[in-house]
Design a protein around this motif. Structure first.
Motif, short mmCIF file in Angstrom:
data_model
loop_
_atom_site.label_atom_id
_atom_site.label_comp_id
_atom_site.label_asym_id
_atom_site.label_seq_id
_atom_site.Cartn_x
_atom_site.Cartn_y
_atom_site.Cartn_z
N LEU A 1 0.85 -1.18 0.05
CA LEU A 1 0.13 0.12 0.01
C LEU A 1 0.95 1.24 0.05
N ASP A 2 2.01 1.19 0.76
CA ASP A 2 2.78 2.39 0.85
C ASP A 2 3.48 2.50 -0.56
N VAL A 3 3.79 1.59 -1.20
CA VAL A 3 4.60 1.84 -2.47
C VAL A 3 3.46 2.36 -3.53
N LEU A 4 2.32 1.67 -3.30
CA LEU A 4 1.12 2.34 -4.42
C LEU A 4 1.01 3.88 -4.10
N ARG A 5 1.02 4.20 -2.69
CA ARG A 5 0.72 5.74 -2.53
C ARG A 5 1.82 6.48 -2.86
N ALA A 6 2.92 6.02 -2.66
CA ALA A 6 4.23 6.68 -3.15
C ALA A 6 4.18 6.91 -4.55
N ASP A 7 3.52 6.20 -5.28
CA ASP A 7 3.54 6.25 -6.80
C ASP A 7 2.48 7.19 -7.13
N GLY A 8 1.75 7.59 -6.10
CA GLY A 8 0.71 8.83 -6.42
C GLY A 8 -0.74 8.11 -6.69
N LEU A 9 -0.79 6.89 -6.28
CA LEU A 9 -2.12 6.58 -6.61
C LEU A 9 -2.90 6.42 -5.17
N GLY A 10 -4.11 6.99 -4.90
CA GLY A 10 -4.77 6.81 -3.76
C GLY A 10 -5.02 5.18 -3.69
N ALA A 11 -5.21 4.84 -2.53
CA ALA A 11 -5.38 3.41 -2.33
C ALA A 11 -5.61 2.96 -1.01
N GLN A 12 -6.56 2.25 -0.87
CA GLN A 12 -6.78 1.74 0.54
C GLN A 12 -6.69 0.27 0.75
N PRO A 13 -6.57 -0.13 1.99
CA PRO A 13 -6.43 -1.62 2.37
C PRO A 13 -7.21 -2.59 1.36
#
Lengths: 159, 159
Positions: free
Chosen positions: A57-69
């Motif tokens: 999840l952290d990686v996805l967010r670092a890549d600028g995508l909003g994401a939830q569990p």
DNA sequence: TGGCGATTCGTTATAACATAACAGGACACG
DNA sequence: CGTGTCCTGTTATGTTATAACGAATCGCCA
């Protein structure tokens, strides 16, 4: 075919190959390798280590995508369900499959020193599990086999 | 010596025996089987099934003892650490050891239908794991082996 | 006998892992 | 163009596990 997981090897190649295998398998079986699922698989392949769902999840967010569990867990359910990734119960973590496409009951080696995880050949182990279970009149669907210990290079470093 | 875990057997006897073994082992090794630890072990033995830490906590509280999660986890750490109980990684749950005192690397059978858990003979499995790991030059300290499937009586009921 | 260290336990708070539930969008198919 | 299916977004919550700190107990021994 494949490196042991503790050996060094051509990352880019193994990643590209695994992705291609996943795409072909999905095409053949009518499965949808959607953007989310592909993205999570890519991260697991790139990192090439066991990762928790929240690490992903952290990686996805670092890549600028909003994401939830749930987004991550849904992608992982798909990948694990179809054999593109595995869950390590001992670590509550996930790892890309090292032999996608090949039918296998995975068994893992987890190095307690460096944290690396490798799949190991599991035919003999599966056989032994079946035999032991059969003696108690139990039919096995699936076996979790995760061995913890020390890999060669860590033993070398300790010596 | 022991029932398979799927067989019926004399509960009271197996519980008393396990407790006595634990006491003797602790006395011999200079370990403290304190009230908390003994209490948790008793619950696991009495229930004779895999229980989550919070299930144990509920039982403790029902018995009128105020207790918090760390209390339970500390008792479990002790019991697991010294082989009086085991953790089932697949279930995030704990179960009393079926063979306390005997040195063993436990392997489990988990019936997906009735939820019962049994320890199975693990010599052959340990051997197979060592062999497979040795081929990758990996030294195993400990192996998690948990097979899921269906026990005899559940297969009978399904048919 | 009084201090010291080691071990255990109580307690509060929080971290880490995972899912329920519901709404909306995309797309295939009749 | 309606309808069903699959996938995704989002909010909220459930479940499992540990950090951190202080107090009680007990053996040890100077």
């Amino acid at each position: 075919m494949t490196a042991s997981g503790f050996d060094t090897h051509d990352h880019g190649h193994c990643m590209a190959q695994a992705l291609q295998t996943a795409e072909e398998t999905c095409a053949r079986k009518g499965l949808q390798l959607t953007a989310q699922r592909r993205r999570v698989l890519e991260i697991l392949l790139r990192e090439h280590r066991a990762m928790g769902a929240y690490d992903l999840l952290d990686v996805l967010r670092a890549d600028g995508l909003g994401a939830q569990p749930p987004t991550v867990y849904r992608a992982l359910d798909f990948l694990v369900g179809h054999g593109f990734a595995h869950k390590l119960e001992r670590l509550n973590a996930f790892i890309a499959c090292a032999h996608p496409g090949e039918r296998h009951a995975p068994s893992f080696l987890i190095c307690k020193s460096c944290g690396l995880v490798a799949e190991m050949p599991s035919e003999g182990i599966s056989q032994a599990v079946m035999t032991a279970a059969g003696g108690l009149d139990f039919v096995v669907d699936r076996a979790v086999v995760e061995a913890e210990g020390t890999c060669r290079s860590c033993r070398g470093a300790a010596a």
